[in-house]
Structures are given as structure tokens and as C-alpha cells.
Design an enzyme around this catalytic site. Structure first.
Site, mmCIF file in Angstrom:
data_model
loop_
_atom_site.group_PDB
_atom_site.id
_atom_site.type_symbol
_atom_site.label_atom_id
_atom_site.label_comp_id
_atom_site.label_asym_id
_atom_site.label_seq_id
_atom_site.Cartn_x
_atom_site.Cartn_y
_atom_site.Cartn_z
ATOM 1 N N THR A 153 59.956 9.416 -1.289
ATOM 2 C CA THR A 153 60.433 8.322 -2.142
ATOM 3 C C THR A 153 59.279 7.415 -2.538
ATOM 4 O OG1 THR A 153 62.608 8.405 -1.101
ATOM 5 C CG2 THR A 153 62.059 6.383 -2.277
ATOM 6 N N CYS A 154 58.393 7.152 -1.604
ATOM 7 C CA CYS A 154 57.256 6.267 -1.838
ATOM 8 C C CYS A 154 56.320 6.821 -2.906
ATOM 9 C CB CYS A 154 56.478 6.062 -0.539
ATOM 10 S SG CYS A 154 57.503 5.613 0.873
ATOM 11 N N SER A 155 56.030 8.095 -2.827
ATOM 12 C CA SER A 155 55.065 8.730 -3.726
ATOM 13 C C SER A 155 55.660 9.188 -5.045
ATOM 14 C CB SER A 155 54.423 9.938 -3.034
ATOM 15 O OG SER A 155 53.677 9.532 -1.914
#
Length: 183
Positions: free
Chosen positions: A55-57
Site C-alpha cells: 500500500t505504501c509503495s
């Protein structure tokens, strides 16, 4: 944390590029404090469970990177991403993501994250202690607005994402701008 709270004073161990070092790895250690990052500026800080995670990347970091110009038009001087990862990991992640606008802050020991009440166990994923996902608009070291994902807890079975999205922070800035214009 909540609006009006002052950020904790922490020293971050960073690695910065320095060509005078020479060799294949021209970096040196540089300590930076909360004041170095936040004093005299209006910034966005967002934090997430880990560099290189899905999700972060895929969504959160690329979204802030893409919207950096729009945030600047709303009076944001800098955008920082923080994670409970060391400077080596954060720098490599910045390189991997081709960051030009968002700057990384390594909270390797989790000290800042603990002091803002966002340090959680992620042992269920094999991560150890990490940050709960949140974002903040910080004005001269003081929280202007806080955006925390629901369900803050150790070993949470999900990774909620929405409150701390760049789109949600833009909604806040748009509404704040309209309120100022109406005065």
C-alpha cells in the site's frame, strides 16, 4: 496526537550524499532533529508501516509525490514520509520510487513514532515494532491537522488506508482555504 500539539524533539540518524567521501558509497552520517525538519515550515508528514510495502509503495507515497505541486499551491513547503526503518532502507526506497518531491525521514529506533503514540507491534507480519499509518499537517512544529487510520492496535489483521491518503489531506486543505476566503 491532535491539533495544537507540539511534535516531540527527536534526533534522526540520516545518511546524506557527500561526494567528498568518494568511493562507490559516497554517503556520511548526519544527525537531524525535529526542528531541522519542521521549524519555520508548513509541511505534510505521513507515516506508514514500512518502506517497500504494497500500500505504501503503490498508493500512498506515489500519490503524495504526484500531488506535490498541488500541495505547494495550498501553502505546503515540504512533504515528508517517515517509517520505522533505518536510513539505508529509506534512502534506497526513495531511489526505487524515483522521489523528487517527497523527502524521507528514517525513524530507525521508532523513538518519534513512540512519542506520538503511533508505535504498534506488527509481529503478525514479521515486522516487529512499526508505525501505524497516519498523516499530519504540521505548521512550525505544531500539528495543524491529524489524520489517523481507524483501528489503532497491535498486530491488527488489516492495513486500513484512506484517512491518511493525499486525496483526504487535499480535501482538508481545500476546505481550510474556503473557510479563510469566506472570512
Amino acid at each position: 496526537m491532535q491539533a495544537g500539539a507540539k511534535l516531540p524533539n527527536v534526533t534522526f540518524r540520516t545518511r546524506v550524499r557527500d561526494e567528498s567521501v568518494g568511493g562507490p558509497n559516497p554517503f556520511r552520517w548526519e544527525d537531524k532533529t525535529t526542528a531541522d525538519f519542521f521549524d519555520g515550515k508548513r509541511v505534510i508528514l505521513f507515516s506508514l508501516p514500512g518502506a517497500f510495502t504494497p500500500t505504501c509503495s503503490t498508493y500512498q507515497l506515489p500519490g503524495f509525490e504526484k500531488m506535490a505541486g498541488e500541495f505547494a499551491e495550498k501553502g505546503i513547503d515540504e512533504i515528508y514520509v517517515m517509517s520505522v526503518n533505518d536510513s539505508f532502507v529509506m534512502n534506497k526506497w526513495a531511489q526505487d520510487q524515483n522521489l523528487e518531491n517527497v523527502k524521507v525521514i528514517p525513524d530507525g529506533s521508532g523513538e518519534f513514532t513512540r512519542k506520538v503514540g503511533m508505535l504498534v507491534a506488527k509481529d503478525n507480519l514479521g515486522f516487529g515494532m512499526r508505525s501505524w499509518r497516519y498523516a499530519a499537517i504540521v505548521n512550525n512544529g505544531v500539528i495543524e491537522a491529524w489524520f489517523e487510520e481507524p483501528g489503532l492496535s497491535d498486530n491488527h489483521g488489516e492495513d486500513p488506508y484512506g484517512e491518511s491518503s493525499p486525496e483526504n489531506l487535499m480535501k482538508y486543505l481545500d476546505a481550510a482555504g474556503e473557510a479563510v476566503a469566506a472570512e
